[in-house]
Design a protein around this motif. Structure first.
Motif, PDB file in Angstrom:
ATOM      1  N   GLU A 187       0.824  -1.200   0.000  1.00 15.12           N
ATOM      2  CA  GLU A 187       0.000   0.000   0.000  1.00 15.12           C
ATOM      3  C   GLU A 187       0.864   1.258   0.000  1.00 15.12           C
ATOM      4  OE1 GLU A 187      -3.226   0.341  -0.384  1.00 15.12           O
ATOM      5  OE2 GLU A 187      -3.336  -1.829  -0.679  1.00 15.12           O
ATOM      6  N   THR A 188       2.017   1.177   0.680  1.00 14.05           N
ATOM      7  CA  THR A 188       2.931   2.326   0.664  1.00 14.05           C
ATOM      8  C   THR A 188       3.460   2.568  -0.751  1.00 14.05           C
ATOM      9  OG1 THR A 188       3.550   1.848   2.943  1.00 14.05           O
ATOM     10  CG2 THR A 188       5.002   3.301   1.694  1.00 14.05           C
ATOM     11  N   ASP A 189       3.802   1.478  -1.448  1.00 15.89           N
ATOM     12  CA  ASP A 189       4.272   1.627  -2.835  1.00 15.89           C
ATOM     13  C   ASP A 189       3.164   2.202  -3.722  1.00 15.89           C
ATOM     14  OD1 ASP A 189       6.702   0.627  -2.115  1.00 15.89           O
ATOM     15  OD2 ASP A 189       6.247  -1.438  -2.719  1.00 15.89           O
ATOM     16  N   ARG A 190       1.922   1.749  -3.513  1.00 17.79           N
ATOM     17  CA  ARG A 190       0.805   2.268  -4.308  1.00 17.79           C
ATOM     18  C   ARG A 190       0.612   3.758  -4.058  1.00 17.79           C
ATOM     19  NH1 ARG A 190      -4.835   2.917  -4.281  1.00 17.79           N
ATOM     20  NH2 ARG A 190      -4.932   2.528  -2.041  1.00 17.79           N
ATOM     21  N   LEU A 191       0.725   4.150  -2.779  1.00 17.26           N
ATOM     22  CA  LEU A 191       0.581   5.564  -2.462  1.00 17.26           C
ATOM     23  C   LEU A 191       1.716   6.387  -3.072  1.00 17.26           C
ATOM     24  CD1 LEU A 191      -1.079   7.649  -0.958  1.00 17.26           C
ATOM     25  CD2 LEU A 191       0.257   7.147   1.112  1.00 17.26           C
ATOM     26  N   ALA A 192       2.909   5.819  -3.105  1.00 19.50           N
ATOM     27  CA  ALA A 192       4.038   6.530  -3.712  1.00 19.50           C
ATOM     28  C   ALA A 192       3.819   6.716  -5.209  1.00 19.50           C
ATOM     29  CB  ALA A 192       5.335   5.773  -3.449  1.00 19.50           C
ATOM     30  N   ARG A 193       3.296   5.652  -5.876  1.00 15.78           N
ATOM     31  CA  ARG A 193       3.008   5.791  -7.314  1.00 15.78           C
ATOM     32  C   ARG A 193       1.907   6.803  -7.548  1.00 15.78           C
ATOM     33  NH1 ARG A 193       4.009   0.182  -7.199  1.00 15.78           N
ATOM     34  NH2 ARG A 193       1.796  -0.247  -6.877  1.00 15.78           N
ATOM     35  N   MET A 194       0.924   6.831  -6.676  1.00 17.99           N
ATOM     36  CA  MET A 194      -0.139   7.809  -6.802  1.00 17.99           C
ATOM     37  C   MET A 194       0.407   9.221  -6.698  1.00 17.99           C
ATOM     38  SD  MET A 194      -3.593   8.200  -4.476  1.00 17.99           S
ATOM     39  CE  MET A 194      -3.999   6.489  -4.738  1.00 17.99           C
ATOM     40  N   VAL A 195       1.343   9.419  -5.728  1.00 19.81           N
ATOM     41  CA  VAL A 195       1.948  10.742  -5.580  1.00 19.81           C
ATOM     42  C   VAL A 195       2.745  11.103  -6.828  1.00 19.81           C
ATOM     43  CG1 VAL A 195       3.645  12.054  -4.264  1.00 19.81           C
ATOM     44  CG2 VAL A 195       1.970  10.643  -3.068  1.00 19.81           C
ATOM     45  N   GLU A 196       3.464  10.140  -7.394  1.00 26.27           N
ATOM     46  CA  GLU A 196       4.232  10.409  -8.618  1.00 26.27           C
ATOM     47  C   GLU A 196       3.303  10.787  -9.768  1.00 26.27           C
ATOM     48  OE1 GLU A 196       7.367  10.670  -9.158  1.00 26.27           O
ATOM     49  OE2 GLU A 196       8.027  10.108  -7.146  1.00 26.27           O
ATOM     50  N   HIS A 197       2.170  10.089  -9.872  1.00 30.09           N
ATOM     51  CA  HIS A 197       1.225  10.424 -10.935  1.00 30.09           C
ATOM     52  C   HIS A 197       0.624  11.806 -10.729  1.00 30.09           C
ATOM     53  CE1 HIS A 197       0.548   5.895 -11.954  1.00 30.09           C
ATOM     54  NE2 HIS A 197       1.609   6.390 -12.563  1.00 30.09           N
ATOM     55  N   LEU A 198       0.286  12.132  -9.481  1.00 30.14           N
ATOM     56  CA  LEU A 198      -0.250  13.464  -9.213  1.00 30.14           C
ATOM     57  C   LEU A 198       0.762  14.542  -9.563  1.00 30.14           C
ATOM     58  CD1 LEU A 198      -2.126  12.919  -5.837  1.00 30.14           C
ATOM     59  CD2 LEU A 198      -3.142  13.454  -8.042  1.00 30.14           C
ATOM     60  N   LEU A 199       2.019  14.281  -9.233  1.00 30.37           N
ATOM     61  CA  LEU A 199       3.066  15.246  -9.555  1.00 30.37           C
ATOM     62  C   LEU A 199       3.227  15.388 -11.067  1.00 30.37           C
ATOM     63  CD1 LEU A 199       5.278  17.137  -8.552  1.00 30.37           C
ATOM     64  CD2 LEU A 199       6.824  15.180  -8.462  1.00 30.37           C
ATOM     65  N   ALA A 200       3.156  14.266 -11.779  1.00 32.23           N
ATOM     66  CA  ALA A 200       3.277  14.336 -13.245  1.00 32.23           C
ATOM     67  C   ALA A 200       2.107  15.109 -13.854  1.00 32.23           C
ATOM     68  CB  ALA A 200       3.345  12.920 -13.821  1.00 32.23           C
ATOM     69  N   MET A 201       0.893  14.872 -13.354  1.00 27.09           N
ATOM     70  CA  MET A 201      -0.275  15.596 -13.880  1.00 27.09           C
ATOM     71  C   MET A 201      -0.196  17.072 -13.544  1.00 27.09           C
ATOM     72  SD  MET A 201      -3.328  12.826 -13.166  1.00 27.09           S
ATOM     73  CE  MET A 201      -4.487  13.675 -14.197  1.00 27.09           C
ATOM     74  N   ALA A 202       0.303  17.398 -12.337  1.00 24.66           N
ATOM     75  CA  ALA A 202       0.456  18.809 -11.981  1.00 24.66           C
ATOM     76  C   ALA A 202       1.460  19.489 -12.896  1.00 24.66           C
ATOM     77  CB  ALA A 202       0.880  18.932 -10.519  1.00 24.66           C
TER      78      ALA A 202
END
Length: 496
Positions: free
Chosen positions: A287-302
């Motif tokens: 779940e920590t890895d999933r949250l990290a990927r989510m943060v990376e995706h949010l950063l890429a979209m931003a």
């Protein structure tokens, strides 16, 4: 807008001129005709009265020829006096003997010898007099002793009428020219603020929320009010977009460090965790890895929203080959085959780095959804354009297909798959729900589109359509769209 305003002004002015000048021209033509007819009748009556006096006094042979010649010279026409017996008493011009004997049989002269005045008038198509003759009895109408036949040339009347019509036309053209000059100046004055607002709107749309306030001090009051409202709306929109980008960017950056520290602490706990709790620890790390990927995706979209990059030329085949080599070991470790059908599709237009991110997200999703022993296919195709597109020279497209043999999605699930944070029921763990959303935004930013289809193998076929740089006149290469069943025989596959 300037052309439409000017056209409306000219149309209105032309209608007004037509409504005024055409009746004026016909009124003038009718007046000229009546004036000529009345003048001819007056002359005929005057000559008739003089002839009656001359005949009564017995001076017809001496006075009438001089009077007739003088009248004909004054009116520029011809005058003939005929006796009741049909003999010619006086004429202003020589007449043949055969014509002189037949004068009494003319309709106008015959009616005058019976005591009735006649006027023969024929008008041209624009109202001018074309032919005019007047016959009047000499003496008492009950018992006339002769008749006066007077003809008037109409060339002068024609010329005057035509001259008036020409003046009306020239005057109308002068008025239309003046209206065009004044109307163009007014249309430019009224349309300049609208054009500035239009340019500001385009700049706001293309600048990603950044804009320059419109300063409009001229123009109609309604346009100035519209400019002020636009400035307020654009400023508020820019503020909201900037706040949204700042929040996404700052939140993503602030979460990266705590997540990394959390994962490190979870890994450090592994030696001290009992065997029965190892599953919970592994789930927490996942779940920590999933949250990290989510943060990376949010950063890429931003970053994508903040920096609206301009599409550039990208070698799609080379990028796909490079990502194939990069992901091949991971697919081999999971016992999943990764096959690439490149073909000769040529370069495409895409945002720099977009194709790599698209490929990474699609291959990551395909790997998680593919069971062991299955195959994930990367294929490049050039769809055949319709006949109309070939005629008008529209740009072609290149389709990037990533097909897996996993469980696939239903039609309703495919319709929602591009929503942020949405995950299909029963999807493998580890996904963030932002991968396909990011893929769609990258495809749109590159001028293309992303769609989902059901694969023939039962899985999912993700299609990324990008604009081709190759001119549309060129023939289709080996990557031209073709039936699925024949693709492996027509396109060479890179070895797994």
């Amino acid at each position: 807008m300037t052309r439409r305003l000017l056209f409306s002004y000219l149309t209105l002015a032309a209608l007004v001129l037509l409504c005024l000048e055409i009746p004026l021209g016909f009124v003038y033509s009718r007046g000229e005709r009546e004036q000529v007819v009345n003048a001819a009748k007056d002359e005929a009556e005057s000559v008739s009265a003089y002839a009656a006096l001359s005949l009564a006094a017995g001076r017809a042979e001496g006075d009438l020829p001089a009077r007739v010649a003088h009248c004909a010279k004054r009116i520029g026409g011809k005058v003939v006096i005929v006796a009741a017996s049909g003999a010619t008493l006086a004429t202003s011009h020589p007449i043949d003997t055969s014509v002189s004997g037949a004068l009494a049989d003319r309709p106008g002269i015959a009616a005058a010898l019976r005591g009735t005045s006649t006027v023969d008038v024929r008008t041209s198509t624009i109202g001018g007099v074309e032919y005019l003759s007047v016959a009047a009895p000499v003496g008492q109408e009950a018992r006339p002793v002769g008749a006066v036949w007077l003809t008037v040339p109409t060339r002068t009347v024609h010329e005057r009428v035509h001259h008036v019509w020409l003046l009306l036309v020239l005057g109308g053209l002068a008025v239309l020219t003046a209206v065009a000059v004044v109307g163009f100046a007014f249309a430019r004055w009224a349309g300049r603020p609208i054009r500035e607002l239009e340019q500001a709107t385009h700049d706001l749309a293309e600048g990603g929320g950044r804009f320059t306030p419109v300063t409009i001090t001229k123009g109609p009051p309604e346009v100035r009010s519209l400019a002020a409202a636009f400035n307020r709306t654009a400023a508020r929109l820019a503020h909201l977009l900037a706040s949204q980008r700042a929040f996404a960017g700052e939140a993503s950056h602030q979460l990266k460090t705590p997540l990394a520290a959390l994962r490190l602490r979870l890994e450090n706990l592994e030696p001290d965790v009992a065997a029965r709790a190892r599953g919970s620890l592994t789930a927490a790390v996942t779940e920590t890895d999933r949250l990290a990927r989510m943060v990376e995706h949010l950063l890429a979209m931003a970053r994508l929203e903040e920096h609206a990059a301009i599409p550039a030329t990208v070698d799609l085949g080379a990028v796909c080959a490079e990502r194939h080599r990069t992901w091949q070991p991971l697919f081999t470790r999971e016992d999943v085959s990764l096959v690439l059908f490149a073909g000769g599709v040529g370069p495409v237009l895409a945002v720099p780095g977009a194709v790599e991110q698209i490929m990474d997200n699609l291959l990551s999703n395909a790997l998680r959804a593919s069971p062991p022993g299955s195959t994930v296919t990367i294929e490049l195709r050039v769809p055949a354009p319709p006949r109309r597109a070939l005629r008008d020279g529209r740009p072609r497209w290149v389709d990037l297909h990533v097909t897996d043999e996993g469980p696939g999605m239903t039609e309703d699930q495919r319709a929602r798959a591009f929503d942020r944070f949405w995950r299909a029921p029963g999807a493998p763990k580890g996904g963030s729900g932002l991968g396909l959303a990011l893929v769609q935004r990258l495809a749109h930013a590159s001028g293309g589109e992303a769609t989902l289809h059901a694969a023939a193998t039962g899985g999912l076929d993700v299609v990324i359509r990008l604009p081709s740089v190759r001119p549309p006149a060129e023939g289709h290469g080996p990557g031209t769209d073709r039936p699925r069943g024949a693709r492996r025989q027509q396109a060479p596959a890179l070895p797994a």
